[in-house]
Design an enzyme around this catalytic site. Structure first.
Site, mmCIF file in Angstrom:
data_model
loop_
_atom_site.group_PDB
_atom_site.id
_atom_site.type_symbol
_atom_site.label_atom_id
_atom_site.label_comp_id
_atom_site.label_asym_id
_atom_site.label_seq_id
_atom_site.Cartn_x
_atom_site.Cartn_y
_atom_site.Cartn_z
ATOM 1 N N TYR A 155 -4.720 -6.236 -0.424
ATOM 2 C CA TYR A 155 -3.995 -6.847 -1.548
ATOM 3 C C TYR A 155 -4.792 -7.982 -2.203
ATOM 4 C CZ TYR A 155 -0.033 -8.934 -4.100
ATOM 5 O OH TYR A 155 0.794 -9.462 -5.066
ATOM 6 N N LYS A 159 -6.256 -7.954 -6.162
ATOM 7 C CA LYS A 159 -5.836 -8.887 -7.214
ATOM 8 C C LYS A 159 -7.035 -9.688 -7.741
ATOM 9 C CE LYS A 159 -1.389 -7.902 -7.404
ATOM 10 N NZ LYS A 159 -0.805 -7.226 -8.577
HETATM 11 P P1 NAP Z 1 8.666 -4.879 -6.361
HETATM 12 O O1 NAP Z 1 10.062 -5.379 -6.474
HETATM 13 O O2 NAP Z 1 8.232 -4.141 -5.146
HETATM 14 O O3 NAP Z 1 8.352 -4.022 -7.669
HETATM 15 C C1 NAP Z 1 7.135 -3.342 -7.806
HETATM 16 C C2 NAP Z 1 7.300 -2.355 -8.932
HETATM 17 O O4 NAP Z 1 6.052 -1.636 -9.061
HETATM 18 C C3 NAP Z 1 8.384 -1.307 -8.650
HETATM 19 O O5 NAP Z 1 9.046 -0.982 -9.833
HETATM 20 C C4 NAP Z 1 7.567 -0.123 -8.137
HETATM 21 O O6 NAP Z 1 8.195 1.120 -8.302
HETATM 22 C C5 NAP Z 1 6.382 -0.243 -9.079
HETATM 23 N N1 NAP Z 1 5.278 0.611 -8.681
HETATM 24 C C6 NAP Z 1 4.624 0.667 -7.505
HETATM 25 N N2 NAP Z 1 3.695 1.652 -7.530
HETATM 26 C C7 NAP Z 1 3.780 2.217 -8.773
HETATM 27 C C8 NAP Z 1 3.122 3.276 -9.421
HETATM 28 N N3 NAP Z 1 2.175 3.997 -8.787
HETATM 29 N N4 NAP Z 1 3.445 3.572 -10.704
HETATM 30 C C9 NAP Z 1 4.404 2.866 -11.342
HETATM 31 N N5 NAP Z 1 5.104 1.884 -10.771
HETATM 32 C C10 NAP Z 1 4.792 1.563 -9.504
HETATM 33 O O7 NAP Z 1 7.611 -6.092 -6.479
HETATM 34 P P2 NAP Z 1 7.506 -7.354 -7.473
HETATM 35 O O8 NAP Z 1 7.497 -8.555 -6.632
HETATM 36 O O9 NAP Z 1 8.477 -7.229 -8.579
HETATM 37 O O10 NAP Z 1 6.005 -7.146 -7.988
HETATM 38 C C11 NAP Z 1 5.671 -7.022 -9.345
HETATM 39 C C12 NAP Z 1 4.237 -7.521 -9.502
HETATM 40 O O11 NAP Z 1 4.175 -8.918 -9.170
HETATM 41 C C13 NAP Z 1 3.221 -6.835 -8.574
HETATM 42 O O12 NAP Z 1 2.029 -6.578 -9.276
HETATM 43 C C14 NAP Z 1 2.984 -7.889 -7.494
HETATM 44 O O13 NAP Z 1 1.702 -7.753 -6.895
HETATM 45 C C15 NAP Z 1 3.111 -9.162 -8.294
HETATM 46 N N6 NAP Z 1 3.396 -10.360 -7.509
HETATM 47 C C16 NAP Z 1 4.576 -10.496 -6.864
HETATM 48 C C17 NAP Z 1 4.809 -11.668 -6.142
HETATM 49 C C18 NAP Z 1 6.086 -11.880 -5.389
HETATM 50 O O14 NAP Z 1 6.169 -12.871 -4.641
HETATM 51 N N7 NAP Z 1 7.097 -11.030 -5.535
HETATM 52 C C19 NAP Z 1 3.855 -12.683 -6.091
HETATM 53 C C20 NAP Z 1 2.657 -12.511 -6.764
HETATM 54 C C21 NAP Z 1 2.452 -11.345 -7.472
HETATM 55 P P3 NAP Z 1 9.055 1.805 -7.093
HETATM 56 O O15 NAP Z 1 10.414 1.170 -7.137
HETATM 57 O O16 NAP Z 1 9.046 3.263 -7.464
HETATM 58 O O17 NAP Z 1 8.316 1.522 -5.814
#
Ligand code: NAP
Length: 230
Positions: A155, A159
């Site tokens: 991861y 990033k």
């Molecule tokens: P999340 O709730 O797990 O949502 C991730 C989303 O990405 C889901 O809609 C998932 O779809 C989708 N996804 C995964 N693989 C995919 C693919 N091959 N094609 C299309 N969609 C796909 O996570 P989140 O926290 O909202 O994360 C969103 C972004 O923020 C990510 O890039 C993550 O790295 C970044 N981020 C998050 C945090 C945090 O603390 N939450 C911190 C820093 C960065 P499914 O439902 O089908 O799996």
């Protein structure tokens, strides 16, 4: 009206970003790899929906063709992301890295390539890449930061790659606003809801980057509090 497309918008930060950008007056395409969950989420928020799996060339191109047939595109939010395998560093395999990169790195390149012709027709194209403090060499080597205690290969390096992609795309399209943001540690399924921020807080930087004016910054990395060191 500004037209915006968000990847991985069926839940988490992508879903909240869609809700907030619709409230801000954007015409939003919510996309998801699962058509049922995605269409349901879009219907609830009053967004458009198109299926889009960032790892699948055909799905991405079909989505780009669908959007081109219906609307233009001004703002692309590359939000879809996965943590990938969380193996200990000595046990991490090239295949595990490849799986994570397929979504977090190659997926973003695939989506940007497919939507570039549409964005190029906008008066003010914007690309928002959703990265993480875990992708920052400065943050992950600062002993005062939580991110320095989380050691892994897949991861964080995916990033970091996304950060560099953003910088290079910004140089390639100097008239566009192309930035990378760190949402901060936010309670979503990505981390078993352990994050301390709400999704509203976690989308502040995404919304800011998606609503920049034509004189706004490009090629920068920021979170809800300001600049993040690369
Ligand atoms: P999340 O709730 O797990 O949502 C991730 C989303 O990405 C889901 O809609 C998932 O779809 C989708 N996804 C995964 N693989 C995919 C693919 N091959 N094609 C299309 N969609 C796909 O996570 P989140 O926290 O909202 O994360 C969103 C972004 O923020 C990510 O890039 C993550 O790295 C970044 N981020 C998050 C945090 C945090 O603390 N939450 C911190 C820093 C960065 P499914 O439902 O089908 O799996």
């Amino acid at each position: 009206m500004t037209t915006t497309l968000i990847t991985g918008a069926n839940k988490g930060l992508g879903h909240e970003a869609a809700r907030r950008l619709i409230a801000a007056g954007h015409d939003v395409w919510m996309t998801a790899r699962d058509p049922e969950r995605g269409a349901r989420a879009a219907e609830e928020l009053g967004a458009r929906f198109v299926q889009l799996d960032v790892t699948d060339d055909e799905s991405v191109q079909t989505a780009a063709d669908t959007v081109a047939g219906d609307t233009g595109l001004d703002v692309l939010v590359n939000n879809a992301g996965i943590t990938g395998a969380r193996s200990e560093v000595p046990d991490t395999t090239p295949d595990e890295l490849r799986d994570t990169y397929e979504t977090n790195v190659f997926g973003v390149v695939r989506v940007i390539r497919a939507f570039t012709p549409l964005l190029a027709r906008s008066n003010a194209p914007i690309v928002v890449n959703v990265s993480s403090g875990m992708g920052s060499l400065a943050v992950t080597t600062d002993p005062d930061r939580l991110e320095s205690k989380l050691v892994g290969l897949s991861y964080p390096s995916s990033k970091s790659a996304l950060n560099m992609l953003t910088s290079q795309y910004a140089k390639t399209y100097p008239e566009w606003r192309i930035n990378v943001v760190d949402p901060g540690y936010t309670a979503t399924d990505l981390n078993g809801r352990s994050g301390h921020q709400t999704v509203q807080e976690g989308t502040d930087a995404i919304v800011e980057a998606a609503t920049l004016g034509p004189d706004g910054p490009t090629g920068t990395f920021f979170n809800r509090e300001g600049a993040v060191a690369w």
